[in-house]
Each structure stands twice: as structure tokens, then as C-alpha cells.
Motif scaffolding. Structure first.
Motif, PDB file in Angstrom:
ATOM      1  N   GLY A   1     -28.750  -1.886  41.481  1.00  0.00           N
ATOM      2  CA  GLY A   1     -29.610  -2.999  41.084  1.00  0.00           C
ATOM      3  C   GLY A   1     -30.356  -2.713  39.803  1.00  0.00           C
ATOM      4  N   VAL A   2     -30.885  -1.498  39.684  1.00  0.00           N
ATOM      5  CA  VAL A   2     -31.629  -1.152  38.474  1.00  0.00           C
ATOM      6  C   VAL A   2     -30.689  -1.186  37.262  1.00  0.00           C
ATOM      7  CG1 VAL A   2     -32.819   0.716  37.285  1.00  0.00           C
ATOM      8  CG2 VAL A   2     -33.377   0.203  39.666  1.00  0.00           C
ATOM      9  N   ILE A   3     -29.498  -0.608  37.438  1.00  0.00           N
ATOM     10  CA  ILE A   3     -28.571  -0.563  36.309  1.00  0.00           C
ATOM     11  C   ILE A   3     -28.169  -1.982  35.876  1.00  0.00           C
ATOM     12  CG2 ILE A   3     -26.246   0.121  35.589  1.00  0.00           C
ATOM     13  CD1 ILE A   3     -26.533   2.525  37.529  1.00  0.00           C
ATOM     14  N   GLN A   4     -27.761  -2.790  36.847  1.00  0.00           N
ATOM     15  CA  GLN A   4     -27.289  -4.131  36.478  1.00  0.00           C
ATOM     16  C   GLN A   4     -28.426  -5.004  35.971  1.00  0.00           C
ATOM     17  OE1 GLN A   4     -23.139  -4.777  38.559  1.00  0.00           O
ATOM     18  NE2 GLN A   4     -24.809  -5.757  39.665  1.00  0.00           N
ATOM     19  N   GLY A   5     -29.587  -4.893  36.618  1.00  0.00           N
ATOM     20  CA  GLY A   5     -30.743  -5.653  36.158  1.00  0.00           C
ATOM     21  C   GLY A   5     -31.102  -5.283  34.730  1.00  0.00           C
TER      22      GLY A   5
ATOM     23  N   ILE B   1     -43.934 -16.111  29.665  1.00  0.00           N
ATOM     24  CA  ILE B   1     -43.176 -15.462  30.739  1.00  0.00           C
ATOM     25  C   ILE B   1     -42.018 -14.711  30.092  1.00  0.00           C
ATOM     26  CG2 ILE B   1     -41.765 -15.866  32.792  1.00  0.00           C
ATOM     27  CD1 ILE B   1     -43.443 -18.540  33.056  1.00  0.00           C
ATOM     28  N   ASP B   2     -41.807 -13.462  30.498  1.00  0.00           N
ATOM     29  CA  ASP B   2     -40.766 -12.647  29.877  1.00  0.00           C
ATOM     30  C   ASP B   2     -39.441 -12.841  30.619  1.00  0.00           C
ATOM     31  OD1 ASP B   2     -39.174 -10.812  28.721  1.00  0.00           O
ATOM     32  OD2 ASP B   2     -40.509  -9.092  29.027  1.00  0.00           O
ATOM     33  N   PRO B   3     -38.477 -13.545  30.015  1.00  0.00           N
ATOM     34  CA  PRO B   3     -37.223 -13.822  30.727  1.00  0.00           C
ATOM     35  C   PRO B   3     -36.466 -12.546  31.083  1.00  0.00           C
ATOM     36  CG  PRO B   3     -37.385 -15.122  28.727  1.00  0.00           C
ATOM     37  CD  PRO B   3     -38.486 -14.118  28.677  1.00  0.00           C
ATOM     38  N   ARG B   4     -36.640 -11.485  30.311  1.00  0.00           N
ATOM     39  CA  ARG B   4     -35.909 -10.246  30.597  1.00  0.00           C
ATOM     40  C   ARG B   4     -36.274  -9.706  31.967  1.00  0.00           C
ATOM     41  NH1 ARG B   4     -37.677  -6.924  25.419  1.00  0.00           N
ATOM     42  NH2 ARG B   4     -39.633  -7.655  26.301  1.00  0.00           N
ATOM     43  N   ARG B   5     -37.581  -9.765  32.271  1.00  0.00           N
ATOM     44  CA  ARG B   5     -38.039  -9.299  33.578  1.00  0.00           C
ATOM     45  C   ARG B   5     -37.432 -10.138  34.693  1.00  0.00           C
ATOM     46  NH1 ARG B   5     -43.981  -9.765  34.679  1.00  0.00           N
ATOM     47  NH2 ARG B   5     -43.295  -9.498  36.817  1.00  0.00           N
ATOM     48  N   VAL B   6     -37.345 -11.440  34.431  1.00  0.00           N
ATOM     49  CA  VAL B   6     -36.838 -12.351  35.454  1.00  0.00           C
ATOM     50  C   VAL B   6     -35.381 -12.035  35.765  1.00  0.00           C
ATOM     51  CG1 VAL B   6     -36.410 -14.764  36.012  1.00  0.00           C
ATOM     52  CG2 VAL B   6     -38.461 -14.122  34.729  1.00  0.00           C
ATOM     53  N   TYR B   7     -34.574 -11.833  34.714  1.00  0.00           N
ATOM     54  CA  TYR B   7     -33.170 -11.465  34.928  1.00  0.00           C
ATOM     55  C   TYR B   7     -33.073 -10.148  35.691  1.00  0.00           C
ATOM     56  CZ  TYR B   7     -31.334 -15.051  31.809  1.00  0.00           C
ATOM     57  OH  TYR B   7     -30.982 -16.238  31.261  1.00  0.00           O
ATOM     58  N   PHE B   8     -33.908  -9.212  35.285  1.00  0.00           N
ATOM     59  CA  PHE B   8     -33.870  -7.910  35.946  1.00  0.00           C
ATOM     60  C   PHE B   8     -34.065  -8.070  37.455  1.00  0.00           C
ATOM     61  CE2 PHE B   8     -35.941  -4.300  37.875  1.00  0.00           C
ATOM     62  CZ  PHE B   8     -35.123  -3.259  37.478  1.00  0.00           C
ATOM     63  N   TRP B   9     -35.102  -8.797  37.825  1.00  0.00           N
ATOM     64  CA  TRP B   9     -35.412  -8.929  39.253  1.00  0.00           C
ATOM     65  C   TRP B   9     -34.317  -9.661  40.009  1.00  0.00           C
ATOM     66  CZ3 TRP B   9     -38.568  -6.394  42.257  1.00  0.00           C
ATOM     67  CH2 TRP B   9     -39.630  -5.681  41.674  1.00  0.00           C
ATOM     68  N   ALA B  10     -33.722 -10.660  39.392  1.00  0.00           N
ATOM     69  CA  ALA B  10     -32.661 -11.408  40.072  1.00  0.00           C
ATOM     70  C   ALA B  10     -31.527 -10.458  40.460  1.00  0.00           C
ATOM     71  CB  ALA B  10     -32.148 -12.529  39.174  1.00  0.00           C
ATOM     72  N   TYR B  11     -31.063  -9.655  39.500  1.00  0.00           N
ATOM     73  CA  TYR B  11     -29.919  -8.790  39.778  1.00  0.00           C
ATOM     74  C   TYR B  11     -30.309  -7.578  40.618  1.00  0.00           C
ATOM     75  CZ  TYR B  11     -27.025 -11.842  37.201  1.00  0.00           C
ATOM     76  OH  TYR B  11     -26.331 -12.959  36.838  1.00  0.00           O
ATOM     77  N   PHE B  12     -31.563  -7.153  40.451  1.00  0.00           N
ATOM     78  CA  PHE B  12     -32.050  -6.047  41.263  1.00  0.00           C
ATOM     79  C   PHE B  12     -32.079  -6.443  42.751  1.00  0.00           C
ATOM     80  CE2 PHE B  12     -35.753  -3.850  43.176  1.00  0.00           C
ATOM     81  CZ  PHE B  12     -35.274  -2.558  43.112  1.00  0.00           C
ATOM     82  N   LEU B  13     -32.722  -7.568  43.042  1.00  0.00           N
ATOM     83  CA  LEU B  13     -32.833  -8.005  44.436  1.00  0.00           C
ATOM     84  C   LEU B  13     -31.463  -8.321  45.022  1.00  0.00           C
ATOM     85  CD1 LEU B  13     -36.050 -10.199  44.197  1.00  0.00           C
ATOM     86  CD2 LEU B  13     -35.799  -7.970  45.293  1.00  0.00           C
TER      87      LEU B  13
ATOM     88  N   SER C   1     -28.628  -6.877  44.420  1.00  0.00           N
ATOM     89  CA  SER C   1     -27.943  -5.645  44.812  1.00  0.00           C
ATOM     90  C   SER C   1     -28.527  -5.071  46.097  1.00  0.00           C
ATOM     91  CB  SER C   1     -28.044  -4.597  43.697  1.00  0.00           C
ATOM     92  OG  SER C   1     -27.252  -4.992  42.617  1.00  0.00           O
ATOM     93  N   ILE C   2     -29.855  -5.129  46.226  1.00  0.00           N
ATOM     94  CA  ILE C   2     -30.484  -4.619  47.449  1.00  0.00           C
ATOM     95  C   ILE C   2     -29.940  -5.388  48.665  1.00  0.00           C
ATOM     96  CG2 ILE C   2     -32.671  -4.334  48.680  1.00  0.00           C
ATOM     97  CD1 ILE C   2     -33.043  -2.732  46.367  1.00  0.00           C
ATOM     98  N   LEU C   3     -29.871  -6.718  48.527  1.00  0.00           N
ATOM     99  CA  LEU C   3     -29.378  -7.521  49.645  1.00  0.00           C
ATOM    100  C   LEU C   3     -27.911  -7.208  49.936  1.00  0.00           C
ATOM    101  CD1 LEU C   3     -31.029 -11.019  49.152  1.00  0.00           C
ATOM    102  CD2 LEU C   3     -31.760  -9.098  50.552  1.00  0.00           C
ATOM    103  N   ALA C   4     -27.151  -6.939  48.882  1.00  0.00           N
ATOM    104  CA  ALA C   4     -25.747  -6.569  49.096  1.00  0.00           C
ATOM    105  C   ALA C   4     -25.672  -5.254  49.877  1.00  0.00           C
ATOM    106  CB  ALA C   4     -25.028  -6.452  47.751  1.00  0.00           C
ATOM    107  N   GLY C   5     -26.542  -4.319  49.520  1.00  0.00           N
ATOM    108  CA  GLY C   5     -26.575  -3.032  50.221  1.00  0.00           C
ATOM    109  C   GLY C   5     -26.902  -3.220  51.697  1.00  0.00           C
TER     110      GLY C   5
END
Lengths: 517, 382
Positions: B102-106, B269-281, B283-287
Motif C-alpha cells: 500500500g505504501v509503495i503503490q500509494g 487540499i493536497d490531492p497527492r495525499r488523497v491518492y496515497f490514502w486511496a491506494y494505501f487503504l 491494499s490493506i483491505l486486499a491483505g
């Protein structure tokens, strides 16, 4: 015997709530260069869109008579077939393609099976390029040549379409003096070969130099056509025609309580283009705004006003920004937009649809967007009831016409969208509000209401910095006006002393000096 | 009336599809076991759709790597258990791997601006390959009782029998009562504060339907082993994500970025953070889903989770998430996921050949999205 290649008769074009063109008549003689002049939003571009078929037959009333025949263009291809070619201000070239590919885009040299003949393409491209004095290989990518040369490619592209009537919309706005001069001389050369051209431009010295006839467009109507056969028309004469309207009380009265206190100040502010980082957009600009003051920024499109405001607003535009920014006498270093909002700045964009609002979201959500923490608790949980209440209060105060604040912003009219945009920034409680073209594309009634909101703000001891291309609006609303041109502040006057003629000539005289960049 | 029909189109579609398959299978779909399994079999879809919704909200972007992430997490858990590790440690290792992914992809999507499609396509190959490396291309079965119980046991009170778990029914009735109190209370509060509220009759009708469904569902559960623990996992995740997206500032950011990224940026609002969290969360749910699926199947192989990403994506679009981003809700995509689940299960019970199942799923997806786009166009949205 006068030989008109083009006559546009009683052209009227309505947009919802706005009459963009009102009974326009334009006659262009064969083999002349005809200039269209007028303020931003006067209707010049709309008129040319009607002529080129971008606005198809049926969406306007009136007749286009070209070569003695009434034309009904459904799209741009229809007009191009007859040799009418328009070159827009924003160049329509694809950076990743070669010059030759761009030149024949949509008009490819191909056999009947659709196979492109590349040899012929590059060969013909080179020939066309020779005519406009381009020495590049036709296989060079567009992104690798400068803006001036790109403009020439556009003209060469027009030539490839066998153009009879060439329309140029602000062809020199992004060119330097030298390239502009070359382009104008080329136009005169084509004229001598028998081509007709219509040129839209703000640069009156160019008009005087190149045009045979000058038609003034104002508020959607053609005002007059001046003869300029001997190319020595007085620029003041053109300006009078462009701005010659009476100011009635279209602006609400305001008591002026300007304090001595400086609320916002910028010193030696310099900004470079975000991509072409060697290009200076704002050049060493210094200005100050007092508490309770409305300050205007006048200038032509591309003068750098929007870029200046955005870069001051938490570096939301540009690169290599230098200079100092003071709020309440204290220097601030704003690192991003969040920081700017927290320090009491707000910037309401000129382009509400692209940069200002989320059209697919409700009025309520748009209103609170810039300061959501005001409607949420510490854990970030939103009080939706509170949000709706606030949005309703703003809608009432701004007289936003909508059945409910749950309405999507995309369903509102332009004027009401603008009010939502203002609500959003009022809710952020700024001390300094930058308003970029606040009345663009909205009707007179909504304009008046927005002016009232501005007056209310300064009454509370805040300040408004208004960027506007409409001179009457600046004169009617502002206490003081800065005049910008090509990234520089080229004048400052009290609104009391300012006239439209004075502002225009401040801009134009700075242009004649060739700018100082 | 028309607006009500429009708002609940997918719910109506679900009802129609459900009745259709009930008839087609001669009522077999209604058997307690099948009702119980409906959600459990689709647990991974329901959970991953929540994360996928966040990705889609940011602008119609999807995460193609979740099936592979799921497999890798499951493989790590199985391998750890096989090595005799403590089941809690195995869970931590599996979730930890998802977290790193998640961290990597985010980071890549948000801060390096790699197009999500490409970034997650690469991830799909990468994690699938790594999972097979971990498994050494074998199938590993899971026999650790503690681990299995964590995800697949049923809640039973002492003295209850498998076929008559009255506790399930009692809990169902309690929940139904709670929902009634909440809904009536909410409406009363709205009316008192002078806000627009739906009519009383409409609310009661809605309440009766919802409560009836809950009670029937819990009655069915009581006839087959009781309340599954996996159902609790699903409920917790779904409720958390429903809350985040509907009621928090954090959740609002995802809609804002997808609705208009430039305007969002200019609102601080920083869109980069938003993208990060979307992909981070995501991956966690996939795990987490990897653990659920591994426990349910009882073994892990290198093909596990193949095309699961497509199920999650399809649920979101069937459930009304906009293919252009900016709109969609957790309740909507749950309906989408269940609809897909009913179709899947109905077709399986009926015995429709595999190849035709794909055809039906594809048709359902395209019809739902065409419907969404066309009806939005009519409503004047761009």
C-alpha cells in the motif's frame, strides 16, 4: 465597384441569459486586411465562430454571404472547403507530432484505401513552410520549436487548405516584437498575392500598421467601420470607439472608509512559467492594499495578473517565485494553499468551472470546501446539519437562486455558480480576497449583487483585490487601480482620476516601448 | 415517485434478480445454507469494493493489483502457519506485507504521478509472482484451528444446536429495533431543526422493509450454524468505510479530488495525499481479504484471487460509482456487490455453464454503466 468577399448580415447569437451578438453587420472587401477590435468579451470571437461554422447554422440568426452566396455551415469543415480558415489564439497543434503531421491533421495526403503517403506529406509540408519562411525540417516535432514558429506552422497549415479568407484571433499575443513584425509583414505579402484576412487584436499599433479597414465591436454590436487606407489612423480614435459607452449607475454606492493601515503588501514579486521556467511571467511587481480598500488590476489578457494573484496565494502558480509578501505588516512565507487560507488569503478564480467548483457536488459541499474544519469536530467528523444550515444562510445572503442547497452546482446558471464560488471563499473568512474576473459571463443583475457583496466585505475592514478586463467595472468599483502589462506594473492611478482612455493608453504606451522584459 | 424509483433502481434490480433466480432454482436460493453463504462467499468482494470505491472516487481510477496482493498476503500467512508460527504473528506478517504494498503503490500513484492503471498492472504481475515464489508453486493447506476460528467460526452460545441458533434471531431482532429507533430519532431531529425530511409514511415503509430483511436474514442464519464471524468482519469494514465516506472531512477529500482536482488543490487540499490514502487503504483491505479467503478455502495456491479485482471493480460500477470519479456511495456498491453475488450464486445453483456465467456478468456490468452514464446525461450533469 466594390467587391465584397464576405458580408455578415444581422447576425444575432443568444446564449442563455446573454445576448452575445446583437444584429451584427460586417463587410469585408476582397483582398483587404480587416481588423476587428473591441474589449474582451465584446463578441469578436463569437462572431468569428459563427463565420467558421464552430457555431453551426441554426444556432444564430442572420445571413453569411460569402462570394455572393448565402452559406449555411454546419461545422468547421464546411467553411474550410470554401477556403475560410480560422487560426485560434490558443494554437491547435499537437506537441508530440511533427510539423508535417500537424499540418495535414484531418486533411491527410492519402490514397483511396486510407494509406497515408508520407513522402507527399513531408514534401508538401516543406513547400508550405517555405512560403511562410520556416527553415526547419518538416519532420521536427512541434514541441521542439518556439511559439513564434508554431504560429507560422498554423499559417502554413491554413495555406495547405487553399485558404481564401484567413481569420487570425490574436495572432501576436504570445509573440515577441520581432516575430510579430515578421508575421504582420507576411500577412501584407499574402494580401498582395490576393488573399483576404480578418485579424482580431488588442494591439492597436499593429492595427494601424497592417489593417486597411477597422471595425469596432462593442457589447455584441458592430459600432463603426473606419477606413485606414493610408495606415496612419490615430490610436486614440480607435480607443474612443472601443470604450465609448456611458457609465450609468450599474455600480452600488459605497462609503469609502480606507484606513491608513496596510493589510497586504507584495514587494519585488517575480514569477516564472511553471513549465518554460526561463520565461518570466510576473516581473518585480510591488503593490500594497489598505484595510477597507478595493484595489483593481487592469490589463489585457496575458498581462500576468492571474498568475500574480495565484502565485501570491500559496504558490499555486509558477516556479522560481521570489519576492516578499506581507500580511498586516508581517512578512509571511506561504508554502501552499492551505497555508495561504490559514493566513487569511482567498483567491476566487476567473475560471469557476475548471478551477473553482466541483460541478458534480452539491451547493452545500462546495460552500464549505475551503474550510471544512469549521463544520467538523476535532476528529474530522462532519456535522452535516450544520453544513446545510451554513450553506442555506449563504445562499440567502447571496440571493443564490436554487430550490435547495442539495442541488448540484452544475445545474445552476453561471451567475449563481459565481455566487456559490463567492460563498465558498466568504466562508473561508479571508482578510484579503483576490477576485479574478468576478463578473465574467454573468448577467447585469447578478453582477450588481456581486458588487454589493464586495462592498459589504470592505465595510467590515477587509480588502478586495479585483482583477478585471472590464474597464468600466474597475472604474465603478475600485478605489485605486494598478495597470499591468506583460508582467509589469506600468501604472497606478486613483479611480477618481482614471478614465478608460488613460488606462488604455498606459497599456499601449508601455507596449510601444516594447515592454521591459 | 419517479425520483424514488431512480434513487433505488439498483435495489429494485436486486429484488427482481433475486426473485428471478429464486424461481429459476425452484426456491433453492432461499435455503438457509445458501442465504448464509451468499455474503460469506462474497466477503472478499464486499470488503475490497470499499477500498476500490476510494480509488474510483478519485477519478475513475482502479487498482488492478488487489487480486495478486490478496494472494501474496494469503501465501505469507499459509507459509508462516506451515512453519509453525503463532497465528497472530502470521496475520501480522500478511497484513504487514499488504501495508508495504500500500505504501509503495500509494507513493507511486500519489507523489510520483505514475498512472494508476500502469502502476497497479505492474503490481498485479509482481505480487502474483512473489506469491508463487513464497508458495514455491505449491498448494499449502491451512490446518491451524486458531487461525481458522478467527475468520470462519460461528458464534454459538453454550447449549445451542447447529440447526437452532436462537441467539442469531435474537441479535437480529435487537439490531432491527436499534435501526428503528435511530431512523425515527434522526427524522424527528431533522424535522425539529427545520430541515427537509422524507415523508413519515415513506420512512416507515423503508423501515419496515429494512427491518423485515434483517429479521428474515437472521432467522435464516439461526437455521444454519448461527452468526458467522466472517459476517462481523464484513460489517465492521463496511460500516467504517460507510462512515468515512459519508461523514468525515477525510472522506470528503476523495469526492473532491474526483469531482475537480484543480479546484480541490486551490481549496487547500493536497490531492497527492488523497491518492496515497486511496491506494494505501485498498491494499490493506486486499491483505485482509486474503486472510478471509484463505481461511474459508482452507488452502492457498498460486492462482488464488485471480480476477478478484474485476469483481470488486464491477461491484462499484454496478453500484452506481461514476466511471469518471467524484460520485458513488458505500451503500450503493454494497447493493452492486450483492447483486453480483446473487447472480453468481443463482447461476451456480442453476448449473449454468461457466462460460455463460461470464457472458451474463459482462452484460450486467455494461448495462449498469450505460444506464448510469445515460441517466446522468439526462439529468444535465457533465
Amino acid at each position: 465597384m466594390e467587391d465584397y468577399i464576405l458580408e455578415m448580415k444581422n447576425i444575432t447569437k443568444l446564449y442563455p441569459g446573454v445576448k452575445a451578438l446583437d444584429n451584427v453587420n460586417l463587410k469585408v472587401q476582397r483582398g483587404e486586411i480587416h481588423a476587428l477590435v473591441g474589449e474582451n468579451g465584446a463578441g469578436k470571437s463569437t462572431l468569428m465562430n459563427v463565420l467558421s461554422g464552430t457555431i453551426p447554422y441554426g444556432q444564430y440568426t442572420g445571413d453569411i454571404v460569402y462570394n455572393g452566396e448565402i452559406c449555411k455551415f454546419n461545422n468547421i469543415h464546411d467553411s474550410e472547403k470554401l477556403g475560410i480558415v480560422i487560426i485560434h489564439q490558443e494554437l491547435a497543434l499537437i506537441p508530440e507530432m511533427t510539423i508535417a503531421e500537424n499540418m495535414f491533421l484531418g486533411n491527410e495526403r492519402k490514397n483511396k484505401f486510407g494509406k497515408i503517403n508520407w513522402n507527399e506529406t513531408y514534401q508538401q509540408a516543406s513547400e508550405n513552410m517555405k512560403r511562410v519562411g520556416l527553415k526547419e525540417q518538416s519532420s521536427v516535432l512541434i514541441k521542439d520549436i518556439g511559439t513564434g514558429k508554431q504560429q507560422l506552422v498554423e499559417i502554413a497549415k491554413a495555406l495547405s487548405k487553399n485558404v481564401k479568407l484567413l481569420i487570425l484571433d490574436e495572432p501576436t499575443s504570445s509573440l515577441n516584437e520581432e516575430d510579430s513584425q515578421m508575421l504582420l509583414d507576411m500577412l501584407i505579402g499574402f494580401k498582395n498575392e490576393g488573399m483576404t484576412a480578418i485579424i482580431i487584436t488588442h494591439k492597436l499599433n499593429e492595427v494601424a500598421y497592417v489593417a486597411d479597414k477597422i471595425t469596432v465591436v462593442r457589447d455584441g454590436s458592430t459600432i463603426e467601420t473606419m477606413d485606414n487606407a493610408d495606415h496612419n489612423i490615430d490610436e486614440e480614435r480607435i480607443i474612443k470607439g472601443m470604450v465609448g459607452r456611458e457609465l450609468s449607475n450599474r455600480y452600488p454606492e459605497r462609503e469609502h472608509h480606507i484606513s491608513e493601515e496596510v493589510l497586504f503588501e507584495a514587494k519585488n514579486w517575480t514569477v516564472y512559467h511553471p513549465i518554460y521556467t526561463e520565461k518570466r511571467i510576473v516581473n518585480n511587481v510591488s503593490f500594497k492594499v489598505h484595510k477597507g480598500e478595493i484595489v483593481g488590476f487592469s490589463g489585457l489578457q496575458g498581462a500576468g495578473r492571474t498568475e500574480m494573484a495565484m502565485s501570491l496565494f500559496g504558490k499555486s502558480y509558477g516556479s522560481h517565485i521570489s519576492g516578499q509578501e506581507f500580511i498586516n505588516g508581517k512578512e509571511v512565507h506561504l508554502k501552499d494553499v492551505r497555508d495561504a487560507i490559514d493566513n487569511g488569503l482567498a483567491y476566487a478564480t476567473e475560471d469557476r468551472k475548471t478551477n473553482g467548483l466541483i460541478l458534480s457536488d452539491t451547493i452545500a459541499k462546495n460552500t464549505t470546501m475551503a474550510r471544512m474544519e469549521k463544520i467538523a469536530n476535532k476528529q474530522g467528523i462532519i456535522d452535516i446539519a450544520k453544513e446545510n444550515k451554513i450553506a442555506e444562510d449563504y445562499a440567502k445572503a447571496m440571493k443564490t437562486k436554487t430550490p435547495s442547497v442539495q442541488q448540484n452546482v452544475g445545474n445552476l446558471s453561471g451567475g449563481n455558480q459565481q455566487k456559490v464560488l463567492l460563498s465558498k471563499w466568504m466562508f473561508a473568512e479571508p482578510n484579503v480576497l483576490f477576485l479574478d474576473e468576478p463578473s465574467r459571463g454573468i448577467d447585469v443583475g447578478a453582477k450588481y449583487e456581486i458588487y454589493c457583496i464586495m462592498n459589504d466585505m470592505v465595510k467590515e475592514g477587509k480588502t478586495v483585490v479585483m482583477i478585471s478586463s472590464e474597464l468600466p467595472e474597475l472604474l465603478g468599483m475600485c478605489d485605486r487601480i494598478y495597470i499591468m502589462n506583460e508582467g509589469n506594473i506600468v501604472g497606478e492611478m486613483d479611480a477618481k482620476d482614471a478614465t478608460q482612455e488613460k488606462i488604455m493608453s498606459a497599456i499601449l504606451s508601455s507596449k510601444d516601448k516594447g515592454g521591459s522584459i | 415517485m419517479r425520483s424514488v424509483v431512480k434513487k433505488y433502481t439498483m435495489v429494485l434490480a436486486l429484488v427482481v434478480v433475486f426473485l428471478f433466480f429464486t424461481a429459476l432454482t425452484g426456491g433453492k436460493l432461499l435455503l438457509a445454507q445458501n442465504i448464509s453463504n451468499l455474503l460469506l462467499q462474497n466477503a472478499y468482494v464486499l470488503i475490497m469494493a470499499c477500498g476500490m470505491l476510494l480509488c474510483i472516487l478519485t477519478g475513475g481510477n482502479v487498482d488492478l493489483s488487489v487480486g495478486a496482493t490478496l494472494c501474496l498476503s494469503a501465501a505469507l500467512a499459509a507459509k508462516s502457519l506451515e512453519a509453525g508460527m503463532n497465528p497472530m504473528l502470521a496475520v501480522l506478517i500478511a497484513i504487514g506485507a499488504a501495508l508495504v504494498i500500500g505504501v509503495i503503490q500509494g507513493y507511486l500513484v500519489g507523489y510520483v504521478h505514475i498512472p494508476p492503471f500502469i502502476c497497479t498492472l505492474a503490481g498485479m504481475f509482481l505480487y502474483r509472482g512473489l506469491a508463487r515464489v513464497v508458495l514455491d508453486s505449491k498448494t499449502i493447506s491451512i490446518s491451524n484451528e486458531k487461525f481458522l476460528n478467527l475468520f470462519t467460526s460461528y458464534i454459538m452460545f453454550p447449549g445451542e444446536k447447529m440447526k437452532h441458533c436462537t441467539s442469531a434471531l435474537i441479535i437480529g431482532i435487537i439490531i432491527a429495533a436499534l435501526i428503528a429507533v435511530l431512523m425515527i430519532g434522526n427524522r424527528a431531529k431533522k424535522v425539529k431543526q427545520g430541515y427537509q425530511a422524507e415523508s413519515f409514511a415513506f420512512m416507515i415503509a423503508k423501515l419496515i422493509i429494512i427491518d423485515a430483511l434483517i429479521i428474515i436474514y437472521s432467522w435464516k442464519l439461526s437455521q444454519y450454524k448461527g452468526i458467522p464471524v466472517m459476517l462481523l468482519w464484513i460489517l465492521v469494514i463496511v460500516l467504517i468505510f460507510a462512515f468515512i465516506t459519508s461523514s468525515t472531512v477525510f472522506g470528503r477529500y476523495f469526492y473532491a479530488v474526483g469531482g475537480n482536482e484543480k479546484a480541490t488543490k486551490l481549496s487547500g487540499i493536497d490531492p497527492r495525499r488523497v491518492y496515497f490514502w486511496a491506494y494505501f487503504l485498498m491494499s490493506i483491505l486486499a491483505g485482509l481479504s486474503g486472510l478471509l479467503v484463505a481461511a474459508r478455502i482452507g488452502s492457498v495456491d498460486g492462482n488464488m484471487g485471480n480476477t478478484y479485482e474485476m469483481d470488486a471493480i464491477a461491484s462499484c460500477f454496478i453500484g452506481g460509482a461514476s466511471a469518471y470519479g467524484g460520485s458513488g456511495s458505500v451503500s450503493g456498491i454494497m447493493v452492486g456487490a450483492i447483486l453480483l453475488g446473487v447472480i453468481n450464486q443463482g447461476m451456480s445453483i442453476y448449473g449454468l455453464p461457466d462460460q455463460w456465467q461470464y457472458v451474463v456478468k459482462g452484460l450486467v456490468l455494461i448495462i449498469a454503466v450505460v444506464f448510469d452514464v445515460v441517466s446522468n446525461k439526462k439529468a444535465g450533469k457533465s
